[in-house]
Design an enzyme around this catalytic site. Structure first.
Site, mmCIF file in Angstrom:
data_model
loop_
_atom_site.group_PDB
_atom_site.id
_atom_site.type_symbol
_atom_site.label_atom_id
_atom_site.label_comp_id
_atom_site.label_asym_id
_atom_site.label_seq_id
_atom_site.Cartn_x
_atom_site.Cartn_y
_atom_site.Cartn_z
ATOM 1 N N CYS A 2 -36.824 -25.755 39.558
ATOM 2 C CA CYS A 2 -37.553 -25.785 40.820
ATOM 3 C C CYS A 2 -38.272 -24.456 41.058
ATOM 4 C CB CYS A 2 -36.667 -26.072 42.024
ATOM 5 S SG CYS A 2 -35.814 -27.628 41.937
ATOM 6 N N ARG A 29 -41.073 -24.324 36.010
ATOM 7 C CA ARG A 29 -39.703 -24.389 36.530
ATOM 8 C C ARG A 29 -39.300 -25.805 36.948
ATOM 9 N NH1 ARG A 29 -37.931 -19.273 37.752
ATOM 10 N NH2 ARG A 29 -36.267 -20.175 39.004
ATOM 11 N N TRP A 76 -37.486 -29.945 40.033
ATOM 12 C CA TRP A 76 -36.773 -30.509 38.873
ATOM 13 C C TRP A 76 -35.568 -31.210 39.473
ATOM 14 C CZ3 TRP A 76 -32.004 -30.355 36.459
ATOM 15 C CH2 TRP A 76 -31.969 -30.789 35.138
ATOM 16 N N ASN A 102 -33.950 -24.236 45.898
ATOM 17 C CA ASN A 102 -33.662 -24.294 44.463
ATOM 18 C C ASN A 102 -32.180 -24.018 44.319
ATOM 19 O OD1 ASN A 102 -33.551 -23.961 41.682
ATOM 20 N ND2 ASN A 102 -34.450 -21.908 41.733
ATOM 21 N N GLY A 103 -31.459 -24.900 43.610
ATOM 22 C CA GLY A 103 -30.013 -24.721 43.448
ATOM 23 C C GLY A 103 -29.304 -26.017 43.782
ATOM 24 N N GLU A 482 -32.893 -22.781 15.659
ATOM 25 C CA GLU A 482 -34.020 -22.581 16.569
ATOM 26 C C GLU A 482 -35.177 -23.518 16.208
ATOM 27 O OE1 GLU A 482 -34.382 -21.483 19.336
ATOM 28 O OE2 GLU A 482 -36.513 -21.127 19.581
ATOM 29 N N LYS A 486 -36.707 -26.266 18.820
ATOM 30 C CA LYS A 486 -38.137 -26.275 19.196
ATOM 31 C C LYS A 486 -38.727 -27.654 18.955
ATOM 32 C CE LYS A 486 -38.585 -23.543 21.175
ATOM 33 N NZ LYS A 486 -37.713 -22.466 21.469
ATOM 34 N N GLU A 489 -37.273 -30.347 21.450
ATOM 35 C CA GLU A 489 -37.525 -30.201 22.891
ATOM 36 C C GLU A 489 -38.965 -30.483 23.295
ATOM 37 O OE1 GLU A 489 -36.846 -26.408 24.834
ATOM 38 O OE2 GLU A 489 -37.560 -25.302 23.097
ATOM 39 N N HIS A 505 -21.121 -33.943 3.679
ATOM 40 C CA HIS A 505 -19.973 -34.340 4.501
ATOM 41 C C HIS A 505 -20.385 -35.292 5.626
ATOM 42 C CE1 HIS A 505 -17.511 -31.519 2.293
ATOM 43 N NE2 HIS A 505 -18.493 -30.629 2.430
ATOM 44 N N LYS A 604 -37.801 -24.448 32.734
ATOM 45 C CA LYS A 604 -37.607 -23.218 31.975
ATOM 46 C C LYS A 604 -36.348 -22.452 32.362
ATOM 47 C CE LYS A 604 -39.996 -19.514 29.777
ATOM 48 N NZ LYS A 604 -39.754 -20.054 28.426
HETATM 49 C C1 AGP Z 1 -35.731 -22.922 24.798
HETATM 50 O O1 AGP Z 1 -36.986 -23.198 24.369
HETATM 51 C C2 AGP Z 1 -35.398 -23.271 26.185
HETATM 52 N N1 AGP Z 1 -36.332 -22.784 27.106
HETATM 53 C C3 AGP Z 1 -33.927 -22.997 26.552
HETATM 54 O O2 AGP Z 1 -33.089 -23.364 25.506
HETATM 55 C C4 AGP Z 1 -33.606 -21.547 26.986
HETATM 56 O O3 AGP Z 1 -33.632 -20.697 25.888
HETATM 57 C C5 AGP Z 1 -32.238 -21.527 27.661
HETATM 58 O O4 AGP Z 1 -32.257 -22.342 28.795
HETATM 59 C C6 AGP Z 1 -31.796 -20.138 28.039
HETATM 60 O O5 AGP Z 1 -32.671 -19.552 28.955
HETATM 61 P P1 AGP Z 1 -32.686 -17.988 29.215
HETATM 62 O O6 AGP Z 1 -33.089 -17.341 27.944
HETATM 63 O O7 AGP Z 1 -33.655 -17.801 30.317
HETATM 64 O O8 AGP Z 1 -31.276 -17.619 29.597
#
Ligand code: AGP
Length: 609
Positions: A2, A29, A76, A102-103, A482, A486, A489, A505, A604
């Site tokens: 949010c 956000r 969100w 937000n929260g 990673e 990527k 997501e 396995h 994010k």
């Molecule tokens: C990755 O592309 C995402 N945005 C997500 O996994 C992110 O790295 C994670 O939520 C941690 O966020 P931060 O680095 O702000 O703590």
């Protein structure tokens, strides 16, 4: 999760336009619904709907909302689906106030029931709406010039959970009221205009003067002044000048922020490696003093932390080091004591899972070092030593430049550890640092230039696939993890990373012709075993895509190869190798018709557990 923006100005202008442009900068956000409320001539005006800002503004004219005080929100969803009714702002029964939040309000159900019994009528399914009615209820027994802030504070006393809140009220029509607990809020200061937002880019085009609202603080903004209090006492604000530029939060001709941020990596790395040596030395001292180390992070930042883990354990042989996914912290809390050093890694510095872990670790007496990208955010403030990546604002939901910056800073920290452990003398160390600092940005630039076209081509080849594997061994595993994160997501192709030896396995069972298998194989101790793991996949028809240092043995076993220049230090590998994977993911998302900056279901900054 949010985005919030609030503005009050003395200028004869409608703030709705400024709020809309601020919301655009906060859209990373949350983007499932959006809304704005203003106060004009003592009355609330509001518009909101489900959809992204572009979708909603094509239906509603936010610009027509009048008034020079207002609040906006991009959502969100947590409580209640993304609908017009559930979109923020939320009003009380008589439309005399509006809140955005937000929260999560944990006790909203019992509060809602109590308020309903008192006659309050609820419209939405959100936890936020209880706030509006609670403030309305408290306001009934307040009088005088401070009635709104008093009612607001009394309402806050009744809620449990996490929040960043902004409130406007017709009884005090030029003021904005704010409060924060575990969700970020930053105040922007101009002579005749004040801003409050979830993140700095929201007001960066207007001002670089900022004040971070801290946990437990409540603030009142008028066009001319900022008044902050905590537990009934006035707090002296600590303004700072933001070093980010307004342009850094714009696309600057790129079709998406993610592509821009991939291309910004050389400069982000160069800036990051211009380190605060004092802080680095202090971090090194703390790590060497501690009996055990815990690396705490989530998502992409966890993968960076894992790279750090492989670097540190090579150097600190006997010292236990545990890389822990932040949401799993509780399982490991028993390990933490006053001789533990926690190394927290977070781009935003606001991830709630990390903050919760750090809060518990502090209680157990642990010392905290943090790596964050946002200056003075919550996680650095919980730390004894704060190190910063200097990647500039990252708007794309998928972390790219901040990830490589984190890995580079952790690598730099491990070089500092080597020096403290007398692996190098002063002269050798200086020359290593000089080489590392210049090589990292230059290799990154070369990797981007040499591989982008190929990444685009490969993306079109794999775009019709539903599954993929990313294989690596040992210290290269975080690169595979990673790469898989990527791809899944933003392109929604299911991607799984695992140690290459695990294939037999179980995972190899689903490999069939054209199944993309990414092989991470630098010229190091893992390479020979990676040959046979690639052969096994190829024998089942897997489409082998290797990332390699021009290793012909790997190239000849691959259908496609991304070639990475060799470097003087293996510490550069987790930076240079991840870049083709970022670009493949980006182009796969675009090829499949998805917006890489706004992946579905994601936001994010994750400020809920
Ligand atoms: C990755 O592309 C995402 N945005 C997500 O996994 C992110 O790295 C994670 O939520 C941690 O966020 P931060 O680095 O702000 O703590």
């Amino acid at each position: 999760m949010c985005g919030i923006i609030a503005i009050t100005t003395r200028r004869k202008t409608n703030v709705s336009k400024m709020i809309t442009s601020g919301l655009k900068r906060l859209e990373y956000r949350g983007y499932d619904s959006v809304g704005i409320a203003t106060i004009s001539e003592g009355k609330i005006q509001t518009m909101k709907d489900a959809g992204t800002i572009d979708q909603v503004t094509s239906r509603l004219s936010f610009d027509t909302l009048e008034g020079s005080t207002g609040i906006g929100h991009t959502r969100w969803a947590t409580h209640g689906p993304p609908t017009r009714i559930n979109a923020h702002p939320h009003a009380d029964c008589s439309d005399s106030l509006m809140v955005v939040h937000n929260g999560i309000i944990d006790n909203y159900l019992s509060l809602r029931n109590d308020l309903k019994k008192q006659g309050h009528k609820f419209k939405s399914e959100t936890d936020t709406e209880v706030l509006a009615h609670l403030i309305e209820e408290e306001f009934k027994s307040e009088k005088g010039p401070n009635a709104v802030i008093q009612a607001f504070k009394k309402a806050l006393d009744k809620i449990e959970g996490t929040y960043a809140i902004t409130l406007i009220h017709t009884a005090d029509p030029t003021k904005i009221f704010l409060a924060r607990k575990d969700s970020p809020l930053v105040i922007g200061v101009q002579d005749d205009t004040k801003f409050a937002a979830s993140d700095i880019p929201a007001f960066l085009e207007y001002t670089k003067n900022a004040i971070v609202l801290k946990n437990g603080e409540v603030a009142t903004l008028t066009p001319e002044a900022v008044y902050i209090e905590k537990n009934g006492f006035r707090v002296q604000p600590k303004p700072f000048i933001v070093s980010w530029t307004a342009e850094s939060a714009q696309k600057s001709g790129y079709p998406h922020f993610m592509l821009k941020e991939i291309h910004e990596q050389p400069i982000a790395l160069q800036n990051t490696l211009n380190v605060n040596v004092k802080a680095l030395e202090e971090a090194t001292k703390r790590i060497l003093e501690a009996e055990k180390i815990i690396i705490l992070a989530a998502g992409t930042s966890y993968h960076a932390g894992l790279s750090g883990y492989y670097q540190f354990q090579r150097l600190l042989k006997q010292k236990p080091i545990y890389p822990i996914i932040a949401s799993e912290y509780e399982t490991y809390n028993h390990l933490v004591d006053e001789n533990t050093c926690i190394l927290a890694v977070s781009q935003s510095g606001e991830t709630l899972d990390v903050m919760k872990g750090l809060t518990a670790a502090r209680k157990a007496g642990a010392k905290i070092i943090s790596i964050a990208n946002v200056i003075d955010s919550s996680i650095p403030r919980l730390s004894q030593v704060a190190l910063y990546t200097k990647a500039g604002p990252e708007i794309g939901v998928a972390a790219t430049k901040t990830h490589t910056a984190q890995v580079a800073l952790l690598a730099r920290l491990s070089l500092q550890l080597e020096y403290s452990l007398n692996v190098w003398n002063q002269q050798e160390f200086s020359s290593i640092i000089t080489d590392f600092t210049s090589e990292v940005p230059s290799i990154t630039r070369t990797v981007i230039n040499q591989n982008e076209f190929k990444a685009k081509q490969l993306a079109s080849i794999i775009s019709d696939q539903n599954h993929s594997y990313f294989l690596a061994r040992g210290k290269n595993l975080p690169i595979a993890m990673e790469g898989a994160l990527k791809l899944k997501e933003i392109s929604y192709i299911h991607a799984e990373a695992f140690p290459a030896g695990e294939s037999k396995h179980g995972p190899i069972a689903i490999v069939e012709p054209k199944f993309p298998v990414f092989i991470i194989s630098p010229k190091d101790e893992t390479r020979k075993k990676m040959f046979s793991n690639s052969e096994e996949m190829k024998a089942r028809g897997g489409y082998i895509i290797s990332i390699t240092h021009k290793d012909q043995e790997i190239v000849k076993r691959s259908d496609q190869s991304f070639l990475i220049p060799e470097s003087s230090s293996p510490l550069i590998t987790p930076i240079s190798y991840v870049i083709p994977l970022q670009m493949i993911s980006y182009y796969a998302a675009v090829h499949r018709g998805f917006d890489p900056d706004k992946p579905k279901n994601l936001a994010k900054t994750v400020t809920v557990e």
